[in-house]
Design a protein around this motif. Structure first.
Motif, mmCIF file in Angstrom:
data_model
loop_
_atom_site.group_PDB
_atom_site.id
_atom_site.type_symbol
_atom_site.label_atom_id
_atom_site.label_comp_id
_atom_site.label_asym_id
_atom_site.label_seq_id
_atom_site.Cartn_x
_atom_site.Cartn_y
_atom_site.Cartn_z
ATOM 1 N N LYS A 50 46.280 59.257 33.861
ATOM 2 C CA LYS A 50 45.337 58.743 34.861
ATOM 3 C C LYS A 50 46.061 58.383 36.152
ATOM 4 O O LYS A 50 47.025 57.625 36.142
ATOM 5 C CB LYS A 50 44.627 57.509 34.300
ATOM 6 C CG LYS A 50 43.637 56.868 35.263
ATOM 7 C CD LYS A 50 43.049 55.612 34.639
ATOM 8 C CE LYS A 50 41.990 54.908 35.438
ATOM 9 N NZ LYS A 50 42.049 54.925 36.848
ATOM 10 N N GLY A 51 45.605 58.948 37.255
ATOM 11 C CA GLY A 51 46.121 58.576 38.567
ATOM 12 C C GLY A 51 47.468 59.158 38.947
ATOM 13 O O GLY A 51 47.991 58.826 40.003
ATOM 14 N N CYS A 52 48.042 60.020 38.129
ATOM 15 C CA CYS A 52 49.347 60.597 38.452
ATOM 16 C C CYS A 52 49.149 61.826 39.330
ATOM 17 O O CYS A 52 48.420 62.749 38.964
ATOM 18 C CB CYS A 52 50.121 60.960 37.198
ATOM 19 S SG CYS A 52 51.826 61.445 37.556
ATOM 20 N N HIS A 53 49.797 61.829 40.487
ATOM 21 C CA HIS A 53 49.634 62.919 41.450
ATOM 22 C C HIS A 53 50.881 63.776 41.607
ATOM 23 O O HIS A 53 50.839 64.769 42.330
ATOM 24 C CB HIS A 53 49.232 62.357 42.814
ATOM 25 C CG HIS A 53 47.830 61.854 42.844
ATOM 26 N ND1 HIS A 53 46.784 62.593 43.333
ATOM 27 C CD2 HIS A 53 47.295 60.688 42.411
ATOM 28 C CE1 HIS A 53 45.661 61.899 43.221
ATOM 29 N NE2 HIS A 53 45.944 60.747 42.662
ATOM 30 N N GLY A 54 51.982 63.416 40.985
ATOM 31 C CA GLY A 54 53.180 64.237 41.107
ATOM 32 C C GLY A 54 54.386 63.552 40.505
ATOM 33 O O GLY A 54 54.399 62.333 40.321
ATOM 34 N N MET A 55 55.379 64.370 40.202
ATOM 35 C CA MET A 55 56.613 63.860 39.616
ATOM 36 C C MET A 55 57.741 64.785 40.025
ATOM 37 O O MET A 55 57.577 66.002 40.028
ATOM 38 C CB MET A 55 56.466 63.808 38.096
ATOM 39 C CG MET A 55 57.696 63.385 37.341
ATOM 40 S SD MET A 55 58.602 64.815 36.769
ATOM 41 C CE MET A 55 58.123 64.863 35.079
ATOM 42 N N ARG A 56 58.866 64.201 40.415
ATOM 43 C CA ARG A 56 60.051 65.000 40.719
ATOM 44 C C ARG A 56 61.290 64.258 40.254
ATOM 45 O O ARG A 56 61.305 63.023 40.228
ATOM 46 C CB ARG A 56 60.131 65.349 42.196
ATOM 47 C CG ARG A 56 60.415 64.171 43.105
ATOM 48 C CD ARG A 56 60.554 64.570 44.550
ATOM 49 N NE ARG A 56 59.354 65.248 44.978
ATOM 50 C CZ ARG A 56 59.206 65.838 46.145
ATOM 51 N NH1 ARG A 56 60.163 65.841 47.006
ATOM 52 N NH2 ARG A 56 58.080 66.422 46.450
ATOM 53 N N LEU A 57 62.295 65.023 39.889
ATOM 54 C CA LEU A 57 63.560 64.465 39.427
ATOM 55 C C LEU A 57 64.641 64.853 40.430
ATOM 56 O O LEU A 57 64.806 66.027 40.747
ATOM 57 C CB LEU A 57 63.909 65.007 38.037
ATOM 58 C CG LEU A 57 65.181 64.450 37.402
ATOM 59 C CD1 LEU A 57 65.043 62.952 37.115
ATOM 60 C CD2 LEU A 57 65.513 65.211 36.128
ATOM 61 N N LEU A 58 65.353 63.862 40.923
ATOM 62 C CA LEU A 58 66.431 64.066 41.886
ATOM 63 C C LEU A 58 67.753 63.717 41.224
ATOM 64 O O LEU A 58 67.855 62.699 40.536
ATOM 65 C CB LEU A 58 66.215 63.187 43.122
ATOM 66 C CG LEU A 58 64.834 63.271 43.779
ATOM 67 C CD1 LEU A 58 64.707 62.235 44.879
ATOM 68 C CD2 LEU A 58 64.581 64.662 44.309
ATOM 69 N N LYS A 59 68.772 64.556 41.455
ATOM 70 C CA LYS A 59 70.091 64.341 40.856
ATOM 71 C C LYS A 59 71.099 64.044 41.953
ATOM 72 O O LYS A 59 71.169 64.762 42.955
ATOM 73 C CB LYS A 59 70.515 65.592 40.073
ATOM 74 C CG LYS A 59 71.858 65.432 39.378
ATOM 75 C CD LYS A 59 72.194 66.660 38.544
ATOM 76 C CE LYS A 59 73.500 66.459 37.797
ATOM 77 N NZ LYS A 59 73.783 67.572 36.889
ATOM 78 N N SER A 60 71.893 63.011 41.754
ATOM 79 C CA SER A 60 72.933 62.653 42.715
ATOM 80 C C SER A 60 74.020 63.712 42.751
ATOM 81 O O SER A 60 74.470 64.192 41.705
ATOM 82 C CB SER A 60 73.549 61.302 42.345
ATOM 83 O OG SER A 60 74.660 61.021 43.172
#
Length: 100
Positions: A34-44
């Motif tokens: 519910k309510g999730c519009h996006g997800m991304r994973l960033l790596k240092s």
């Protein structure tokens, strides 16, 4: 305004590939929440065991109440928690300015 959950995650060395695979497998869990519009994973680049998971939510409660109390959250954590060197540091932010 959208809410951005930023989870700073430190991994045990050598678990990076397993973690990335777990996050990829968890993407549908976030997408269906519910309510999730996006997800991304960033790596240092400088610290290869350090990641930032950025999830966009419609409301704070969509993350802190609906997702955190869901079976999807339990499944997400089961996929990746063995990789954590420490519990994630989670904060929530909104955009204050878009420069361009």
């Amino acid at each position: 305004p959208m809410i951005f959950e930023i989870a700073q995650i430190e991994l045990k060395p050598g678990t990076e590939a397993a973690f990335e695979q777990g996050v990829a497998r968890a993407a549908p869990l976030f997408k269906g929440s519910k309510g999730c519009h996006g997800m991304r994973l960033l790596k240092s680049i400088e610290q290869p065991t350090h990641y930032s998971l950025v999830v966009t939510w419609e409301t704070l409660e969509d993350h802190t109440v609906h997702f955190r109390n869901s079976e999807a959250f339990q499944q997400w954590r089961a996929l990746v928690s063995d990789c954590f060197a420490a519990p994630p540091n989670v904060s929530h932010v909104t955009e204050a300015l878009i420069g361009f």
